[in-house]
Design a protein around this motif. Structure first.
Motif, PDB file in Angstrom:
ATOM      1  N   GLY A   4     -56.381  57.543 -18.092  1.00 13.74           N
ATOM      2  CA  GLY A   4     -55.365  56.961 -18.947  1.00 13.74           C
ATOM      3  C   GLY A   4     -55.643  57.293 -20.401  1.00 13.74           C
ATOM      4  O   GLY A   4     -56.651  57.912 -20.742  1.00 13.74           O
ATOM      5  N   GLN A   5     -54.749  56.837 -21.268  1.00 11.58           N
ATOM      6  CA  GLN A   5     -54.857  57.167 -22.687  1.00 11.58           C
ATOM      7  C   GLN A   5     -55.834  56.258 -23.426  1.00 11.58           C
ATOM      8  O   GLN A   5     -56.236  56.565 -24.548  1.00 11.58           O
ATOM      9  CB  GLN A   5     -53.469  57.071 -23.343  1.00 11.58           C
ATOM     10  CG  GLN A   5     -52.993  55.665 -23.677  1.00 11.58           C
ATOM     11  CD  GLN A   5     -52.490  54.882 -22.472  1.00 11.58           C
ATOM     12  OE1 GLN A   5     -52.486  55.384 -21.336  1.00 11.58           O
ATOM     13  NE2 GLN A   5     -52.047  53.651 -22.708  1.00 11.58           N
ATOM     14  N   GLY A   6     -56.220  55.169 -22.802  1.00  7.99           N
ATOM     15  CA  GLY A   6     -57.180  54.253 -23.402  1.00  7.99           C
ATOM     16  C   GLY A   6     -56.493  53.083 -24.093  1.00  7.99           C
ATOM     17  O   GLY A   6     -55.405  53.221 -24.650  1.00  7.99           O
ATOM     18  N   THR A   7     -57.148  51.935 -24.048  1.00  7.86           N
ATOM     19  CA  THR A   7     -56.656  50.746 -24.731  1.00  7.86           C
ATOM     20  C   THR A   7     -57.825  50.059 -25.429  1.00  7.86           C
ATOM     21  O   THR A   7     -58.911  49.931 -24.862  1.00  7.86           O
ATOM     22  CB  THR A   7     -55.944  49.791 -23.745  1.00  7.86           C
ATOM     23  OG1 THR A   7     -55.372  48.695 -24.463  1.00  7.86           O
ATOM     24  CG2 THR A   7     -56.879  49.258 -22.680  1.00  7.86           C
ATOM     25  N   GLN A   8     -57.602  49.635 -26.667  1.00  8.41           N
ATOM     26  CA  GLN A   8     -58.672  49.070 -27.473  1.00  8.41           C
ATOM     27  C   GLN A   8     -58.905  47.606 -27.119  1.00  8.41           C
ATOM     28  O   GLN A   8     -57.965  46.819 -27.035  1.00  8.41           O
ATOM     29  CB  GLN A   8     -58.336  49.179 -28.953  1.00  8.41           C
ATOM     30  CG  GLN A   8     -59.370  48.561 -29.894  1.00  8.41           C
ATOM     31  CD  GLN A   8     -60.673  49.353 -29.933  1.00  8.41           C
ATOM     32  OE1 GLN A   8     -60.660  50.576 -30.020  1.00  8.41           O
ATOM     33  NE2 GLN A   8     -61.792  48.638 -29.878  1.00  8.41           N
ATOM     34  N   VAL A   9     -60.160  47.260 -26.915  1.00  5.96           N
ATOM     35  CA  VAL A   9     -60.576  45.867 -26.756  1.00  5.96           C
ATOM     36  C   VAL A   9     -61.572  45.563 -27.875  1.00  5.96           C
ATOM     37  O   VAL A   9     -62.582  46.251 -28.011  1.00  5.96           O
ATOM     38  CB  VAL A   9     -61.229  45.629 -25.381  1.00  5.96           C
ATOM     39  CG1 VAL A   9     -61.842  44.223 -25.315  1.00  5.96           C
ATOM     40  CG2 VAL A   9     -60.209  45.812 -24.271  1.00  5.96           C
ATOM     41  N   THR A  10     -61.259  44.546 -28.657  1.00  6.74           N
ATOM     42  CA  THR A  10     -62.116  44.159 -29.776  1.00  6.74           C
ATOM     43  C   THR A  10     -62.507  42.704 -29.626  1.00  6.74           C
ATOM     44  O   THR A  10     -61.645  41.832 -29.474  1.00  6.74           O
ATOM     45  CB  THR A  10     -61.394  44.369 -31.115  1.00  6.74           C
ATOM     46  OG1 THR A  10     -61.003  45.743 -31.234  1.00  6.74           O
ATOM     47  CG2 THR A  10     -62.304  44.002 -32.277  1.00  6.74           C
TER      48      THR A  10
ATOM     49  N   CYS B  64     -53.596  48.829 -15.158  1.00  5.74           N
ATOM     50  CA  CYS B  64     -53.385  50.274 -15.154  1.00  5.74           C
ATOM     51  C   CYS B  64     -52.543  50.619 -13.939  1.00  5.74           C
ATOM     52  O   CYS B  64     -52.922  50.301 -12.810  1.00  5.74           O
ATOM     53  CB  CYS B  64     -54.711  51.008 -15.113  1.00  5.74           C
ATOM     54  SG  CYS B  64     -54.569  52.789 -14.858  1.00  5.74           S
ATOM     55  N   THR B  65     -51.416  51.286 -14.197  1.00  8.85           N
ATOM     56  CA  THR B  65     -50.520  51.674 -13.116  1.00  8.85           C
ATOM     57  C   THR B  65     -50.432  53.189 -13.023  1.00  8.85           C
ATOM     58  O   THR B  65     -50.224  53.864 -14.033  1.00  8.85           O
ATOM     59  CB  THR B  65     -49.129  51.085 -13.332  1.00  8.85           C
ATOM     60  OG1 THR B  65     -49.221  49.656 -13.332  1.00  8.85           O
ATOM     61  CG2 THR B  65     -48.166  51.522 -12.242  1.00  8.85           C
ATOM     62  N   ALA B  66     -50.596  53.682 -11.820  1.00  6.81           N
ATOM     63  CA  ALA B  66     -50.470  55.109 -11.556  1.00  6.81           C
ATOM     64  C   ALA B  66     -49.066  55.402 -11.045  1.00  6.81           C
ATOM     65  O   ALA B  66     -48.511  54.649 -10.244  1.00  6.81           O
ATOM     66  CB  ALA B  66     -51.499  55.557 -10.529  1.00  6.81           C
ATOM     67  N   SER B  67     -48.516  56.524 -11.516  1.00  7.07           N
ATOM     68  CA  SER B  67     -47.185  56.933 -11.061  1.00  7.07           C
ATOM     69  C   SER B  67     -47.130  58.455 -10.998  1.00  7.07           C
ATOM     70  O   SER B  67     -47.910  59.151 -11.639  1.00  7.07           O
ATOM     71  CB  SER B  67     -46.104  56.408 -12.005  1.00  7.07           C
ATOM     72  OG  SER B  67     -46.256  56.958 -13.304  1.00  7.07           O
TER      73      SER B  67
ATOM     74  N   VAL C 125     -49.690  63.236 -12.032  1.00  7.98           N
ATOM     75  CA  VAL C 125     -49.834  61.786 -11.981  1.00  7.98           C
ATOM     76  C   VAL C 125     -50.132  61.274 -13.389  1.00  7.98           C
ATOM     77  O   VAL C 125     -50.854  61.919 -14.162  1.00  7.98           O
ATOM     78  CB  VAL C 125     -50.964  61.389 -11.020  1.00  7.98           C
ATOM     79  CG1 VAL C 125     -51.240  59.901 -11.097  1.00  7.98           C
ATOM     80  CG2 VAL C 125     -50.625  61.795  -9.582  1.00  7.98           C
ATOM     81  N   GLN C 126     -49.575  60.146 -13.705  1.00  8.48           N
ATOM     82  CA  GLN C 126     -49.842  59.510 -14.993  1.00  8.48           C
ATOM     83  C   GLN C 126     -50.449  58.128 -14.775  1.00  8.48           C
ATOM     84  O   GLN C 126     -50.079  57.416 -13.829  1.00  8.48           O
ATOM     85  CB  GLN C 126     -48.554  59.352 -15.807  1.00  8.48           C
ATOM     86  CG  GLN C 126     -47.864  60.659 -16.168  1.00  8.48           C
ATOM     87  CD  GLN C 126     -47.077  61.237 -15.007  1.00  8.48           C
ATOM     88  OE1 GLN C 126     -46.434  60.516 -14.253  1.00  8.48           O
ATOM     89  NE2 GLN C 126     -47.133  62.551 -14.847  1.00  8.48           N
ATOM     90  N   LEU C 127     -51.387  57.773 -15.651  1.00  9.94           N
ATOM     91  CA  LEU C 127     -51.982  56.431 -15.650  1.00  9.94           C
ATOM     92  C   LEU C 127     -51.605  55.757 -16.963  1.00  9.94           C
ATOM     93  O   LEU C 127     -51.832  56.310 -18.031  1.00  9.94           O
ATOM     94  CB  LEU C 127     -53.503  56.506 -15.539  1.00  9.94           C
ATOM     95  CG  LEU C 127     -54.093  57.218 -14.330  1.00  9.94           C
ATOM     96  CD1 LEU C 127     -55.626  57.148 -14.375  1.00  9.94           C
ATOM     97  CD2 LEU C 127     -53.584  56.617 -13.034  1.00  9.94           C
ATOM     98  N   VAL C 128     -51.048  54.575 -16.872  1.00  9.15           N
ATOM     99  CA  VAL C 128     -50.639  53.839 -18.064  1.00  9.15           C
ATOM    100  C   VAL C 128     -51.347  52.497 -18.083  1.00  9.15           C
ATOM    101  O   VAL C 128     -51.224  51.703 -17.142  1.00  9.15           O
ATOM    102  CB  VAL C 128     -49.115  53.639 -18.096  1.00  9.15           C
ATOM    103  CG1 VAL C 128     -48.717  52.800 -19.314  1.00  9.15           C
ATOM    104  CG2 VAL C 128     -48.398  54.982 -18.117  1.00  9.15           C
ATOM    105  N   GLU C 129     -52.081  52.258 -19.179  1.00  8.18           N
ATOM    106  CA  GLU C 129     -52.850  51.022 -19.324  1.00  8.18           C
ATOM    107  C   GLU C 129     -52.118  50.053 -20.236  1.00  8.18           C
ATOM    108  O   GLU C 129     -51.463  50.451 -21.192  1.00  8.18           O
ATOM    109  CB  GLU C 129     -54.227  51.317 -19.936  1.00  8.18           C
ATOM    110  CG  GLU C 129     -55.056  52.296 -19.155  1.00  8.18           C
ATOM    111  CD  GLU C 129     -55.642  53.384 -20.022  1.00  8.18           C
ATOM    112  OE1 GLU C 129     -56.690  53.933 -19.665  1.00  8.18           O
ATOM    113  OE2 GLU C 129     -55.037  53.677 -21.070  1.00  8.18           O
ATOM    114  N   THR C 130     -52.291  48.771 -19.964  1.00  4.68           N
ATOM    115  CA  THR C 130     -51.796  47.713 -20.844  1.00  4.68           C
ATOM    116  C   THR C 130     -52.818  46.591 -20.863  1.00  4.68           C
ATOM    117  O   THR C 130     -53.684  46.498 -19.985  1.00  4.68           O
ATOM    118  CB  THR C 130     -50.446  47.152 -20.358  1.00  4.68           C
ATOM    119  OG1 THR C 130     -50.599  46.646 -19.036  1.00  4.68           O
ATOM    120  CG2 THR C 130     -49.363  48.215 -20.375  1.00  4.68           C
TER     121      THR C 130
END
Length: 128
Positions: free
Chosen positions: A119-125, A22-25, A2-7
């Motif tokens: 997931g791979q992580g997404t930066q929030v600043t 975040c979408t799981a597939s 399974v993969q998790l992709v964040e945006t």
């Protein structure tokens, strides 16, 4: 697998808003829970919000630091979880990670097993 992709990460001024998705597939049998963690430099990874499937419907849980500012929601049909972040503060700056507990279909399809995915992580600043 399974993969998790964040945006949805990015930079915003204090008081602003962002929405993470975040979408799981993959080989998904059923998703037990999905959620968001964050990790700021020098800090441990901490839970931000989670949403768990139950017989009575989804149950949401929040860290005290984000209650009343963040809202977690889920589109079960699309295996997607959202985090709506409002009234953002500089201390919300971190890498945000999607997390999910998923019943996964084994490669031969004869069985399922429960696995935790990130997931791979997404930066929030958040800064001015």
């Amino acid at each position: 697998q399974v993969q998790l992709v964040e945006t949805g990460g990015g930079a915003v001024q204090p008081g602003g808003s962002l929405r993470l998705s975040c979408t799981a597939s993959g080989s998904i049998y059923n998703i037990n829970s999905m959620g968001w963690y964050r990790q700021a430099p020098g800090n441990q990874r901490e839970m931000v919000a989670s949403i768990t499937d139950s017989a009575t419907g989804d149950s949401a849980n929040y860290a005290d630091s984000v209650k009343a500012r963040f809202t977690i929601s889920r589109d079960k049909d699309k295996n997607t979880v959202f985090l709506q972040m409002s009234s953002l503060k500089p201390e919300d700056t971190a890498v945000y990670y999607c997390n999910a507990d998923i019943w996964t279909i084994a490669p031969q399809g004869a069985s399922i097993y429960k696995e935790e995915y990130w997931g791979q992580g997404t930066q929030v600043t958040v800064n001015s």
